[in-house]
Structure formats: C-alpha cells, structure tokens
Design a protein around this motif. Structure first.
Motif, short mmCIF file in Angstrom:
data_model
loop_
_atom_site.label_atom_id
_atom_site.label_comp_id
_atom_site.label_asym_id
_atom_site.label_seq_id
_atom_site.Cartn_x
_atom_site.Cartn_y
_atom_site.Cartn_z
N GLN A 261 -16.37 -2.71 -5.28
CA GLN A 261 -15.14 -2.68 -4.49
C GLN A 261 -14.12 -3.66 -5.04
O GLN A 261 -12.93 -3.37 -5.12
CB GLN A 261 -15.45 -3.01 -3.03
CG GLN A 261 -16.23 -1.93 -2.29
CD GLN A 261 -15.44 -0.65 -2.14
OE1 GLN A 261 -15.70 0.34 -2.81
NE2 GLN A 261 -14.45 -0.66 -1.26
N GLY A 262 -14.59 -4.86 -5.40
CA GLY A 262 -13.68 -5.87 -5.92
C GLY A 262 -13.09 -5.52 -7.26
O GLY A 262 -12.05 -6.06 -7.65
N LYS B 110 -11.95 -2.61 -8.01
CA LYS B 110 -10.89 -1.62 -7.85
C LYS B 110 -9.52 -2.29 -7.87
O LYS B 110 -9.38 -3.45 -7.47
CB LYS B 110 -11.05 -0.90 -6.50
CG LYS B 110 -12.24 0.04 -6.41
CD LYS B 110 -12.24 0.74 -5.06
CE LYS B 110 -13.38 1.73 -4.93
NZ LYS B 110 -13.35 2.40 -3.61
N TRP C 32 -6.00 -3.55 -6.60
CA TRP C 32 -5.70 -3.97 -5.23
C TRP C 32 -4.95 -2.88 -4.47
O TRP C 32 -5.09 -2.76 -3.24
CB TRP C 32 -4.92 -5.29 -5.22
CG TRP C 32 -3.51 -5.21 -5.73
CD1 TRP C 32 -3.07 -5.46 -7.00
CD2 TRP C 32 -2.34 -4.86 -4.97
NE1 TRP C 32 -1.71 -5.30 -7.08
CE2 TRP C 32 -1.23 -4.93 -5.85
CE3 TRP C 32 -2.12 -4.50 -3.65
CZ2 TRP C 32 0.06 -4.64 -5.44
CZ3 TRP C 32 -0.82 -4.22 -3.24
CH2 TRP C 32 0.26 -4.29 -4.13
N ASP D 283 -5.50 0.31 -4.58
CA ASP D 283 -6.51 1.23 -4.04
C ASP D 283 -7.22 0.62 -2.84
O ASP D 283 -7.52 1.31 -1.85
CB ASP D 283 -7.53 1.59 -5.12
CG ASP D 283 -6.93 2.43 -6.24
OD1 ASP D 283 -5.82 2.98 -6.04
OD2 ASP D 283 -7.57 2.55 -7.30
N ARG D 284 -7.49 -0.68 -2.92
CA ARG D 284 -8.15 -1.35 -1.79
C ARG D 284 -7.23 -1.40 -0.58
O ARG D 284 -7.67 -1.30 0.57
CB ARG D 284 -8.59 -2.75 -2.20
CG ARG D 284 -9.80 -2.74 -3.14
CD ARG D 284 -10.27 -4.14 -3.49
NE ARG D 284 -9.49 -4.72 -4.57
CZ ARG D 284 -8.92 -5.90 -4.54
NH1 ARG D 284 -8.98 -6.65 -3.44
NH2 ARG D 284 -8.24 -6.36 -5.58
N ALA E 61 -7.15 1.88 1.20
CA ALA E 61 -8.41 2.17 1.87
C ALA E 61 -8.49 1.54 3.26
O ALA E 61 -9.40 1.87 4.04
CB ALA E 61 -9.58 1.70 1.02
N ILE E 62 -7.56 0.65 3.62
CA ILE E 62 -7.57 0.02 4.94
C ILE E 62 -7.08 1.04 5.97
O ILE E 62 -5.97 1.57 5.86
CB ILE E 62 -6.67 -1.23 4.97
CG1 ILE E 62 -7.19 -2.27 3.96
CG2 ILE E 62 -6.62 -1.84 6.37
CD1 ILE E 62 -6.28 -3.48 3.81
N ARG F 247 -9.78 -5.50 10.29
CA ARG F 247 -8.78 -5.08 9.30
C ARG F 247 -7.73 -6.16 9.03
O ARG F 247 -7.06 -6.14 7.99
CB ARG F 247 -8.11 -3.79 9.76
CG ARG F 247 -9.05 -2.58 9.78
CD ARG F 247 -8.36 -1.37 10.40
NE ARG F 247 -8.05 -1.59 11.81
CZ ARG F 247 -7.27 -0.79 12.54
NH1 ARG F 247 -6.71 0.28 11.97
NH2 ARG F 247 -7.07 -1.04 13.82
N ASP G 268 -8.98 -7.99 6.10
CA ASP G 268 -8.88 -7.12 4.92
C ASP G 268 -7.44 -7.07 4.41
O ASP G 268 -7.19 -7.12 3.19
CB ASP G 268 -9.35 -5.70 5.26
CG ASP G 268 -10.84 -5.64 5.56
OD1 ASP G 268 -11.57 -6.56 5.14
OD2 ASP G 268 -11.27 -4.67 6.21
N THR H 147 -6.38 -8.65 0.77
CA THR H 147 -5.97 -7.68 -0.24
C THR H 147 -4.52 -7.84 -0.67
O THR H 147 -4.19 -7.69 -1.86
CB THR H 147 -6.20 -6.25 0.27
OG1 THR H 147 -7.57 -6.10 0.65
CG2 THR H 147 -5.86 -5.21 -0.78
#
Length: 264
Positions: A90-91, A93, A95, A97-98, A101-102, A224, A227, A231
C-alpha cells in the motif's frame, strides 16, 4: 554255583568293574541310544532357552496446551508478516492512488482543474464555491499552520494559501461536543503542516481540506481522518515540501488582511 531254571541250568553273568567313568560326550549306559536330543532345561520343559520378554510401552496422552500455544504463535507470526507485506504494498502506491482510495473523499483536481492551478493572489474577500474552500484564488499571506489550533474562525483567504503550501485544514461545526473537539486537536496540535479552526455552516460535523481534496465525516473517531492527514499532508502541495507554514498569520477573524508585498 548254578541256578536251576525252568529252561535248565543257567549261570549268572559275571560283571567286571573297571573303575572308569564314561567318556565325556558319550551317553551313559542307561541313555537311549540314537535319541540325538540334548537333555534340555528342566525348568522350560526341555524346550531350549527362554526368549526375552519385550517391555510393554505405555501410551501417554498428548499435551495439547503447548501445541495450541505454538499454533497460535505461528498464526500470529503469519498474520504480522502478511500485514507487513500488505502495508508495504500500500505504501508503495502513488499518494494520489492512496488518496482516491479513501472512502468519501472528493477530488477537485479531477473535476475542476482550473480551480487547483494555484498562484492566484487576490485582494479582499473572496467568494468560494466550496465551503470550506479547497483551492482557488487567495490572499498572499498564509495562515500559520505549524500545528496551530484556533478557537475561533479564521479567514478562508489565508487558509487556502496554507493549503497551497501543503497544509491540511481541519474544520468543525462550533456546536461539536468538547470531547470531540479535543480529539481533533490532539491530532493537530504541534504538528507542522496542520491547522484547525471552527467553521460556520458546515453540513457535516467535521470537514478536512487539502489543496484540491475534501473529506467530510460525522465524528472525530472516524479512521478516515488519520488516513486523509497521512496521505495528503505535504503531498498535496503544489509549491513543494519546502513551502513555509511558519511566519504566517496567527490572528483569528474572517476578514483577510490587505494584500501585502508578494511573498513566496
């Protein structure tokens, strides 16, 4: 001397003793000739030596306690390794994309590219399409964002400039319970590229802004929030990680300062 028998006179045979014992290995006179069998062991009935008796093994029950413990430790180790591999993946990927994904995040960089161009300094009050704003024209003075927790509303025109520098702006409704406010403050206080203030008219209890991104949640316990901060803090900057968060405006109030000489 003769003995009379019915068959006539018969002389008793004379036995002469030699005084010698029978030779070793030869059967005695009384032994049956041609038997060819050893005398044997009298205790075993003449059947030869007794066979050794094998020891009897006693089966013991398994000790399930240590087995269960080792199994649990093994499963835990596998889970830790698996999570580490997943987190590493995950890390790795990008940022962006991350961020996408939230769950519930709104990406204005995709929906309104002109909004996030940056570098547009403007005098006086500015009307923003989003409340709170996430990007667009702004005052050339940024709001101090060194983990500052403001207890009163701040000028959006200064806050947007801070977003351009890579800050995350945490806002909340003024009627949010005090314990919820403190939970938010604990995430922000003293952490560079973060700032927090109340905001009138929110349609959700809490709203988070980064340059071109927004997330609204109902309470401070929502995972979240972390997150979003992790991110987008610094990453969302369009001026690079060295853009300042100190030396900014520290006063509260929704009226922006008059446009000052150009700052970078």
């Amino acid at each position: 001397m003769s003995i009379s028998t019915p068959g006539g006179p018969e002389r008793r045979p004379t036995v002469v003793s030699t005084g010698k014992k029978p030779a070793a290995g030869r059967p005695s006179a009384g032994a049956k000739a041609g038997s060819g069998k050893p005398a044997g062991n009298a205790r075993t009935g003449g059947k030869g030596p007794r066979k050794p008796i094998a020891p009897v093994k006693v089966s013991q029950g398994r000790s399930w306690g240590p087995i269960a413990l080792f199994t649990a430790v093994g499963l835990l180790a596998v889970a830790i390794i698996g999570y580490g591999a997943w987190a590493t993946f995950q890390g790795s990927k990008p940022w962006e994309d991350r961020a996408d994904a939230i769950d519930g995040i709104v990406n204005f960089r995709e929906s309104d590219k002109s909004l996030v161009e940056g570098g547009k300094h403007q005098q006086g009050s500015i009307t923003y399409a989003q409340q709170p704003p996430v990007a667009g024209p702004h005052n050339n003075s940024w709001q101090n964002c060194m983990g500052d927790v403001y207890d009163a509303p701040i000028a959006s025109e200064h806050a947007v400039h801070s977003l351009e520098h890579g800050a995350v702006w945490v806002t909340y409704r003024p009627d949010l319970p005090a314990d919820q406010v403190e939970k938010l403050a604990a995430k922000v206080r003293g952490n560079e590229k973060l700032m927090m203030s109340p905001f009138e008219g929110l349609d959700k209890a809490i709203s988070l802004q980064a340059w071109g991104y927004q997330l609204k949640v109902d309470n401070a316990d929502d995972g979240r929030i972390d997150d979003f901060i992790k991110t987008l803090k610094v990453n969302a900057s369009i001026e690079g990680p060295t853009a300042l968060c100190n030396q900014g405006v520290t006063a509260t109030g929704t009226t922006p300062r008059e446009l000052q000489p150009q700052q970078q």
